[in-house]
Design a protein around this motif. Sequence first.
Motif, PDB file in Angstrom:
ATOM      1  N   SER A 407       0.828  -1.209   0.000  1.00 49.77           N
ATOM      2  CA  SER A 407       0.000   0.000   0.000  1.00 49.77           C
ATOM      3  C   SER A 407       0.859   1.254   0.000  1.00 49.77           C
ATOM      4  O   SER A 407       0.558   2.235  -0.690  1.00 49.77           O
ATOM      5  CB  SER A 407      -0.925  -0.005   1.214  1.00 49.77           C
ATOM      6  N   ALA A 408       1.959   1.219   0.760  1.00 52.15           N
ATOM      7  CA  ALA A 408       2.805   2.406   0.891  1.00 52.15           C
ATOM      8  C   ALA A 408       3.789   2.564  -0.266  1.00 52.15           C
ATOM      9  O   ALA A 408       4.049   3.685  -0.720  1.00 52.15           O
ATOM     10  CB  ALA A 408       3.581   2.336   2.213  1.00 52.15           C
ATOM     11  N   LEU A 409       4.341   1.458  -0.737  1.00 54.99           N
ATOM     12  CA  LEU A 409       5.447   1.523  -1.696  1.00 54.99           C
ATOM     13  C   LEU A 409       5.037   1.210  -3.128  1.00 54.99           C
ATOM     14  O   LEU A 409       5.673   1.673  -4.075  1.00 54.99           O
ATOM     15  CB  LEU A 409       6.551   0.543  -1.278  1.00 54.99           C
ATOM     16  N   GLY A 410       4.004   0.388  -3.279  1.00 56.38           N
ATOM     17  CA  GLY A 410       3.656  -0.100  -4.600  1.00 56.38           C
ATOM     18  C   GLY A 410       3.385   0.966  -5.644  1.00 56.38           C
ATOM     19  O   GLY A 410       3.916   0.895  -6.763  1.00 56.38           O
ATOM     20  N   PRO A 411       2.576   2.002  -5.342  1.00 56.42           N
ATOM     21  CA  PRO A 411       2.221   2.976  -6.382  1.00 56.42           C
ATOM     22  C   PRO A 411       3.418   3.726  -6.959  1.00 56.42           C
ATOM     23  O   PRO A 411       3.326   4.250  -8.078  1.00 56.42           O
ATOM     24  CB  PRO A 411       1.267   3.932  -5.649  1.00 56.42           C
ATOM     25  N   THR A 412       4.540   3.808  -6.248  1.00 55.41           N
ATOM     26  CA  THR A 412       5.718   4.522  -6.764  1.00 55.41           C
ATOM     27  C   THR A 412       6.886   3.574  -7.029  1.00 55.41           C
ATOM     28  O   THR A 412       8.026   4.016  -7.129  1.00 55.41           O
ATOM     29  CB  THR A 412       6.157   5.612  -5.768  1.00 55.41           C
ATOM     30  N   THR A 414       8.071   2.029  -9.580  1.00 56.47           N
ATOM     31  CA  THR A 414       8.916   2.273 -10.753  1.00 56.47           C
ATOM     32  C   THR A 414       8.920   3.733 -11.184  1.00 56.47           C
ATOM     33  O   THR A 414       9.525   4.073 -12.207  1.00 56.47           O
ATOM     34  CB  THR A 414       8.448   1.413 -11.937  1.00 56.47           C
ATOM     35  N   THR A 415       8.281   4.624 -10.422  1.00 61.11           N
ATOM     36  CA  THR A 415       8.198   6.031 -10.815  1.00 61.11           C
ATOM     37  C   THR A 415       9.560   6.708 -10.674  1.00 61.11           C
ATOM     38  O   THR A 415      10.139   6.727  -9.574  1.00 61.11           O
ATOM     39  CB  THR A 415       7.183   6.785  -9.932  1.00 61.11           C
ATOM     40  N   HIS A 421      16.217   6.651 -12.031  1.00 59.59           N
ATOM     41  CA  HIS A 421      15.327   5.562 -12.419  1.00 59.59           C
ATOM     42  C   HIS A 421      15.630   4.338 -11.555  1.00 59.59           C
ATOM     43  O   HIS A 421      16.739   4.187 -11.034  1.00 59.59           O
ATOM     44  CB  HIS A 421      15.516   5.217 -13.901  1.00 59.59           C
ATOM     45  N   TRP A 422      14.635   3.452 -11.453  1.00 62.20           N
ATOM     46  CA  TRP A 422      14.739   2.314 -10.546  1.00 62.20           C
ATOM     47  C   TRP A 422      14.724   0.989 -11.321  1.00 62.20           C
ATOM     48  O   TRP A 422      13.876   0.779 -12.184  1.00 62.20           O
ATOM     49  CB  TRP A 422      13.575   2.309  -9.550  1.00 62.20           C
ATOM     50  N   ALA A 423      15.664   0.119 -10.993  1.00 61.08           N
ATOM     51  CA  ALA A 423      15.698  -1.225 -11.549  1.00 61.08           C
ATOM     52  C   ALA A 423      15.950  -2.211 -10.419  1.00 61.08           C
ATOM     53  O   ALA A 423      16.158  -1.823  -9.274  1.00 61.08           O
ATOM     54  CB  ALA A 423      16.765  -1.348 -12.638  1.00 61.08           C
ATOM     55  N   GLY A 424      15.972  -3.485 -10.767  1.00 63.73           N
ATOM     56  CA  GLY A 424      16.134  -4.536  -9.771  1.00 63.73           C
ATOM     57  C   GLY A 424      14.920  -5.437  -9.766  1.00 63.73           C
ATOM     58  O   GLY A 424      13.802  -5.008 -10.088  1.00 63.73           O
ATOM     59  N   THR A 425      15.112  -6.684  -9.398  1.00 62.35           N
ATOM     60  CA  THR A 425      14.003  -7.640  -9.446  1.00 62.35           C
ATOM     61  C   THR A 425      12.837  -7.218  -8.566  1.00 62.35           C
ATOM     62  O   THR A 425      11.689  -7.542  -8.848  1.00 62.35           O
ATOM     63  CB  THR A 425      14.501  -9.054  -9.076  1.00 62.35           C
ATOM     64  N   GLU A 426      13.106  -6.450  -7.502  1.00 63.67           N
ATOM     65  CA  GLU A 426      12.020  -5.989  -6.635  1.00 63.67           C
ATOM     66  C   GLU A 426      11.180  -4.886  -7.275  1.00 63.67           C
ATOM     67  O   GLU A 426      10.148  -4.490  -6.708  1.00 63.67           O
ATOM     68  CB  GLU A 426      12.559  -5.492  -5.296  1.00 63.67           C
ATOM     69  N   SER A 441      13.312  -5.835 -15.516  1.00 60.37           N
ATOM     70  CA  SER A 441      13.393  -4.479 -14.962  1.00 60.37           C
ATOM     71  C   SER A 441      14.449  -3.653 -15.683  1.00 60.37           C
ATOM     72  O   SER A 441      14.269  -2.449 -15.899  1.00 60.37           O
ATOM     73  CB  SER A 441      13.692  -4.544 -13.458  1.00 60.37           C
ATOM     74  N   GLY A 442      15.551  -4.285 -16.075  1.00 63.89           N
ATOM     75  CA  GLY A 442      16.579  -3.577 -16.830  1.00 63.89           C
ATOM     76  C   GLY A 442      16.073  -3.130 -18.180  1.00 63.89           C
ATOM     77  O   GLY A 442      16.327  -1.993 -18.627  1.00 63.89           O
ATOM     78  N   HIS A 443      15.328  -4.001 -18.865  1.00 68.45           N
ATOM     79  CA  HIS A 443      14.747  -3.620 -20.154  1.00 68.45           C
ATOM     80  C   HIS A 443      13.748  -2.479 -19.988  1.00 68.45           C
ATOM     81  O   HIS A 443      13.678  -1.564 -20.828  1.00 68.45           O
ATOM     82  CB  HIS A 443      14.054  -4.826 -20.788  1.00 68.45           C
ATOM     83  N   ARG A 444      12.941  -2.533 -18.918  1.00 69.46           N
ATOM     84  CA  ARG A 444      11.962  -1.466 -18.692  1.00 69.46           C
ATOM     85  C   ARG A 444      12.638  -0.114 -18.536  1.00 69.46           C
ATOM     86  O   ARG A 444      12.205   0.893 -19.109  1.00 69.46           O
ATOM     87  CB  ARG A 444      11.117  -1.770 -17.447  1.00 69.46           C
ATOM     88  N   VAL A 445      13.726  -0.067 -17.769  1.00 67.06           N
ATOM     89  CA  VAL A 445      14.425   1.197 -17.547  1.00 67.06           C
ATOM     90  C   VAL A 445      15.002   1.739 -18.844  1.00 67.06           C
ATOM     91  O   VAL A 445      14.941   2.947 -19.120  1.00 67.06           O
ATOM     92  CB  VAL A 445      15.529   1.001 -16.486  1.00 67.06           C
TER      93      VAL A 445
END
Length: 453
Positions: A407-412, A414-415, A421-426, A441-445
């Motif tokens: 609830s606290a972390l999910g909405p942001t 990958t923002t 920018h944020w990567a990593g399996t988490e 996650s690397g491809h997304r970034v």
Amino acid sequence: MSDGLPVGEGRPGATSAVVVGAGLAGLTAATGLAAHGIEVTVLEARDRVGGRTHGLRVGPDAWVDAGAAYLGDRHTELLALISELGLKTTPTTMQGASRFALGAEQATRDGRFPPLNAVALGDLFELLDELATAVRPEAPWLTPDAARLDTLTAADWADQHLTHPDARLFFPLFLGEMMAADPAEVSVLHLAFYLRSGGGLRYLNAFEGGAQQDRIAGGAHQACDLLADRLGSRVRLGEPVLTVHQDQDGVTVGTPGGEYRADLAVLALPPLLADAVDHRPALPVRRATGRTARGCAVKVNLVYPAPLWRDHGLSGWSVNAEGPLLSTVDDSPAEGGVGVLTGFVTGAEAHRYAALTPAEQRSAAVGQAARLFPMLPEPIGFRLTDWVNEQYSRGCYAALLGPGDWSALGPTLTTPHHRVHWAGTETSTEYFGLMEGAIRSGHRVVAEILARR
């Protein structure tokens, strides 16, 4: 904005980037950016690349995985990378009977189903399937009943739903094997998401046809080694990042050895490490909370002259109610030379075992292996990897999201934070906690950054 920095959207295209972390996520991002003409510097705190993949030499030409190891046919990005790098896979050997120590007596059985009440375990798996099916993997915090599920721990859920003693016995063992989690530390929402993200309970738990079907021949660490070779001197080892400071014109990443300036930064770090960095301007939402826990895993590799258990019709697989080795598997190198029995110490047991002296750790693991497999001689090698206390991982397989975390972390999750920018399996809602999730996650970034050029 009050800090005077431009928001991520609409900023000038990047020509340089600092990537923090040389695991699969960071190196995937770095090589992808470099392939599109962006000048890349990779900073890695350790004296090696690989992150939570780590190879240990157990013979002249034999390696074993001390970290992430297994993959399946749905791990398409990892399989594509393996092919591109010229690596091969080898099946995880599961031929033969399994050993179980789940009560006063040990048992040997064909297959992997434990000698417990089949109806009780079937009911447990059905309940877990129901949880996983209901979750929204792309946005777990929007799952129906998410607020309640994110408040409960897995231990709370077990107290409410598991009545049969065999189900209550097996549940923490299952959670340890799947997630390296103590039921008291992970939320029910995260448990449900993890199972759904990874392809479902049965896929995650399966060897043949599942997520543990294969290993990378010669060790999973080779993928990162070969990606780093492509980058050459652009990878800087022994550079733990302490600060990430942004201004109107770029970002400055500080390490004990100096400062690195670029247009943007990619932080490919577990959330507990990313949160410990001094960010200026400060993060609007932190990357971890006080309930975010370390993945609880210690991996033990017992080396023998050969996989001798096979000569006795055994697969090397075991499940055990008491530690330290809550499960074992045959991880012998495909090329032969030695036999390797890998033991997994997970959940609360991992914390207890990690606190022992090295002599006590060896004695406990070797003694338990000898009770499970009496035909085995004293091992010729003993390798232990303590991921619980590993400074630059803060746990393994992945961070454990506790009550309230989604609830606290999910909405942001990958923002981007301005130029960060944020990567990593988490940060991956697909195959969270697995090598596949790290690569995705690397491809997304890379796609995020290229979209803003």
